[in-house]
Design a protein around this motif. Structure first.
Motif, PDB file in Angstrom:
ATOM      1  N   PHE A  83     -32.350  17.996 -73.605  1.00 14.98           N
ATOM      2  CA  PHE A  83     -32.543  19.248 -73.808  1.00 14.98           C
ATOM      3  C   PHE A  83     -33.814  19.636 -72.903  1.00 14.98           C
ATOM      4  O   PHE A  83     -34.588  19.180 -72.697  1.00 14.98           O
ATOM      5  CB  PHE A  83     -33.071  19.811 -75.228  1.00 14.98           C
ATOM      6  N   SER A  84     -33.597  21.114 -72.186  1.00 19.01           N
ATOM      7  CA  SER A  84     -34.475  21.423 -71.161  1.00 19.01           C
ATOM      8  C   SER A  84     -34.187  23.005 -71.087  1.00 19.01           C
ATOM      9  O   SER A  84     -33.268  23.523 -71.621  1.00 19.01           O
ATOM     10  CB  SER A  84     -33.932  20.697 -69.701  1.00 19.01           C
ATOM     11  N   PRO A  85     -35.029  23.681 -70.268  1.00 20.64           N
ATOM     12  CA  PRO A  85     -34.954  24.941 -70.170  1.00 20.64           C
ATOM     13  C   PRO A  85     -33.541  25.412 -69.672  1.00 20.64           C
ATOM     14  O   PRO A  85     -33.069  26.400 -69.801  1.00 20.64           O
ATOM     15  CB  PRO A  85     -35.930  25.466 -69.165  1.00 20.64           C
ATOM     16  N   TYR A  86     -33.136  24.396 -68.760  1.00 20.48           N
ATOM     17  CA  TYR A  86     -31.306  24.476 -68.256  1.00 20.48           C
ATOM     18  C   TYR A  86     -30.602  25.033 -69.462  1.00 20.48           C
ATOM     19  O   TYR A  86     -29.620  25.931 -69.264  1.00 20.48           O
ATOM     20  CB  TYR A  86     -31.407  23.565 -67.490  1.00 20.48           C
ATOM     21  N   PHE A  87     -30.730  24.174 -70.428  1.00 19.22           N
ATOM     22  CA  PHE A  87     -29.822  24.442 -71.522  1.00 19.22           C
ATOM     23  C   PHE A  87     -30.092  25.573 -72.508  1.00 19.22           C
ATOM     24  O   PHE A  87     -29.287  26.208 -73.161  1.00 19.22           O
ATOM     25  CB  PHE A  87     -29.773  23.165 -72.374  1.00 19.22           C
ATOM     26  N   ASP A  88     -31.279  25.901 -72.393  1.00 17.67           N
ATOM     27  CA  ASP A  88     -31.813  27.118 -73.201  1.00 17.67           C
ATOM     28  C   ASP A  88     -30.933  28.384 -72.273  1.00 17.67           C
ATOM     29  O   ASP A  88     -30.320  29.327 -73.181  1.00 17.67           O
ATOM     30  CB  ASP A  88     -33.446  27.413 -72.916  1.00 17.67           C
ATOM     31  N   LYS A  89     -31.045  28.345 -71.256  1.00 16.37           N
ATOM     32  CA  LYS A  89     -30.187  29.336 -70.356  1.00 16.37           C
ATOM     33  C   LYS A  89     -28.719  29.421 -70.806  1.00 16.37           C
ATOM     34  O   LYS A  89     -28.035  30.474 -70.825  1.00 16.37           O
ATOM     35  CB  LYS A  89     -30.581  29.408 -69.019  1.00 16.37           C
ATOM     36  N   MET A  90     -28.393  28.450 -70.627  1.00 15.41           N
ATOM     37  CA  MET A  90     -26.820  27.986 -70.896  1.00 15.41           C
ATOM     38  C   MET A  90     -26.527  28.441 -72.266  1.00 15.41           C
ATOM     39  O   MET A  90     -25.540  29.167 -72.619  1.00 15.41           O
ATOM     40  CB  MET A  90     -26.420  26.522 -70.829  1.00 15.41           C
ATOM     41  N   LEU A  91     -27.339  28.142 -73.251  1.00 13.52           N
ATOM     42  CA  LEU A  91     -26.984  28.636 -74.591  1.00 13.52           C
ATOM     43  C   LEU A  91     -27.182  29.906 -74.871  1.00 13.52           C
ATOM     44  O   LEU A  91     -26.337  30.629 -75.588  1.00 13.52           O
ATOM     45  CB  LEU A  91     -27.963  27.863 -75.723  1.00 13.52           C
ATOM     46  N   ALA A  92     -28.156  30.491 -74.277  1.00 10.82           N
ATOM     47  CA  ALA A  92     -28.357  31.923 -74.322  1.00 10.82           C
ATOM     48  C   ALA A  92     -27.095  32.817 -73.803  1.00 10.82           C
ATOM     49  O   ALA A  92     -26.822  33.989 -74.464  1.00 10.82           O
ATOM     50  CB  ALA A  92     -29.647  32.433 -73.866  1.00 10.82           C
ATOM     51  N   ALA A  93     -26.350  32.155 -72.656  1.00 12.14           N
ATOM     52  CA  ALA A  93     -25.295  32.919 -72.105  1.00 12.14           C
ATOM     53  C   ALA A  93     -24.073  32.725 -72.702  1.00 12.14           C
ATOM     54  O   ALA A  93     -22.946  33.243 -72.319  1.00 12.14           O
ATOM     55  CB  ALA A  93     -25.307  32.666 -70.692  1.00 12.14           C
ATOM     56  N   ALA A  94     -23.976  31.563 -73.439  1.00 12.01           N
ATOM     57  CA  ALA A  94     -22.902  31.219 -74.176  1.00 12.01           C
ATOM     58  C   ALA A  94     -22.040  32.186 -75.159  1.00 12.01           C
ATOM     59  O   ALA A  94     -22.867  32.861 -75.976  1.00 12.01           O
ATOM     60  CB  ALA A  94     -22.921  29.901 -75.020  1.00 12.01           C
ATOM     61  N   PRO A  95     -20.901  32.481 -75.158  1.00 15.77           N
ATOM     62  CA  PRO A  95     -20.250  33.400 -76.195  1.00 15.77           C
ATOM     63  C   PRO A  95     -20.587  32.873 -77.597  1.00 15.77           C
ATOM     64  O   PRO A  95     -20.707  33.837 -78.709  1.00 15.77           O
ATOM     65  CB  PRO A  95     -18.810  33.376 -75.852  1.00 15.77           C
ATOM     66  N   ASP A  96     -20.577  31.560 -77.880  1.00 18.32           N
ATOM     67  CA  ASP A  96     -20.814  30.889 -79.230  1.00 18.32           C
ATOM     68  C   ASP A  96     -21.809  29.818 -79.066  1.00 18.32           C
ATOM     69  O   ASP A  96     -21.486  28.826 -78.791  1.00 18.32           O
ATOM     70  CB  ASP A  96     -19.519  30.571 -79.736  1.00 18.32           C
ATOM     71  N   PRO A  97     -23.127  30.217 -79.039  1.00 17.45           N
ATOM     72  CA  PRO A  97     -24.228  29.238 -78.934  1.00 17.45           C
ATOM     73  C   PRO A  97     -23.992  28.007 -79.671  1.00 17.45           C
ATOM     74  O   PRO A  97     -24.465  26.979 -79.456  1.00 17.45           O
ATOM     75  CB  PRO A  97     -25.489  30.024 -79.102  1.00 17.45           C
ATOM     76  N   ALA A  98     -23.787  28.250 -80.990  1.00 20.16           N
ATOM     77  CA  ALA A  98     -23.619  27.188 -81.841  1.00 20.16           C
ATOM     78  C   ALA A  98     -22.746  26.292 -81.796  1.00 20.16           C
ATOM     79  O   ALA A  98     -22.771  25.152 -81.768  1.00 20.16           O
ATOM     80  CB  ALA A  98     -23.403  27.939 -83.463  1.00 20.16           C
TER      81      ALA A  98
END
Length: 250
Positions: free
Chosen positions: A185-200
């Motif tokens: 887990f890193s800031p890269y995944f923070d951004k990816m999750l924030a942009a995902a249609p379904d973060p969960a």
């Protein structure tokens, strides 16, 4: 205090694994130089860590910046005992989908950056009587994943280059090894999750990549890097230490 009186240069040190490593190294007694192409983030990380940390703005894909960054580190501390080649990033795409410019840019950071930093630091280490280099590879060098062709290729190159460097420079008392993290887990995944249609749903997918059932933490990889950088691993040369929560055991 396994790194007392050591000076460590850590690339990509402003966030994620690099920042966790810088913090841990400082706690273990080292003076740490945080090198990152985001100079402001590097300065902030150094302030957060404290008196043992300094920062240099450095893009590892550019030879002139690497030369200048290494020179600044030596000017401040007189030597470099440990080099952690951690700077790197990922990009989506198969070989068909990856544009040439994107391929070249990723390789310039992930693989060429290791070469440039090592080429610049190794002569200094040789004059000092030795040193340690830890390169950040990836579990994907052993078990490829879909839709990341350039990234997988670059990390495979880092693993192979680490072994070549280890053989070439052990006679100068320079130990070279490679850490192969899993999904961390890193800031890269923070951004990816924030942009995902379904973060969960994406979080579940990321956690499910490893048998351990979760993503790794930067501090967990930092402790593995500390082992490779310290005298605890004095007989470890040219090795790849995999810390992937069991992913490559599948």
């Amino acid at each position: 205090m396994r790194l007392v009186d050591k000076v460590a240069l850590i690339t990509g040190g402003a966030s994620g694994i690099g920042r966790a490593t810088a913090s841990l190294f400082a706690a273990e007694g080292a003076a740490v130089v945080i090198a990152d192409r985001d100079g402001a983030a590097a300065e902030q990380a150094a302030r957060d860590i404290g008196d043992r940390a300094t920062a240099v703005e450095m893009d590892v894909s550019r030879a002139a910046e690497v030369t200048a960054g290494v020179a600044a580190a030596v000017a401040s501390h007189g030597r470099i005992d440990i080099l952690v080649n951690n700077a790197g990033y990922g990009a989506r795409g198969s070989v068909v989908e990856t544009e040439e410019e994107a391929w070249d840019a990723l390789m310039a950071t992930n693989l060429k950056g290791v070469y440039l930093c090592a080429r610049t630091v190794i002569p200094l280490m040789e004059k000092q009587g030795g040193g340690v280099i830890v390169n950040t590879g990836s579990y994907t060098a052993s078990a490829a994943i879909r839709d990341r062709a350039a990234y997988v290729a670059s990390k495979g190159g880092v693993v192979a280059l680490s072994r070549a460097m280890a053989l070439d420079h052990i006679d100068q008392n320079i130990r070279v090894n490679c850490i192969a993290p899993g999904t961390i887990f890193s800031p890269y995944f923070d951004k990816m999750l924030a942009a995902a249609p379904d973060p969960a749903a994406m979080q579940r997918e990321l956690d499910g990549r490893a048998p351990i059932g979760r993503m790794g933490r930067p501090d967990e990889i930092a402790r593995a890097i500390l082992f490779l950088a310290s005298d605890d691993s004095a007989f470890v040369v040219g090795s790849v230490l995999t810390a992937d929560g069991g992913t490559t055991a599948w």
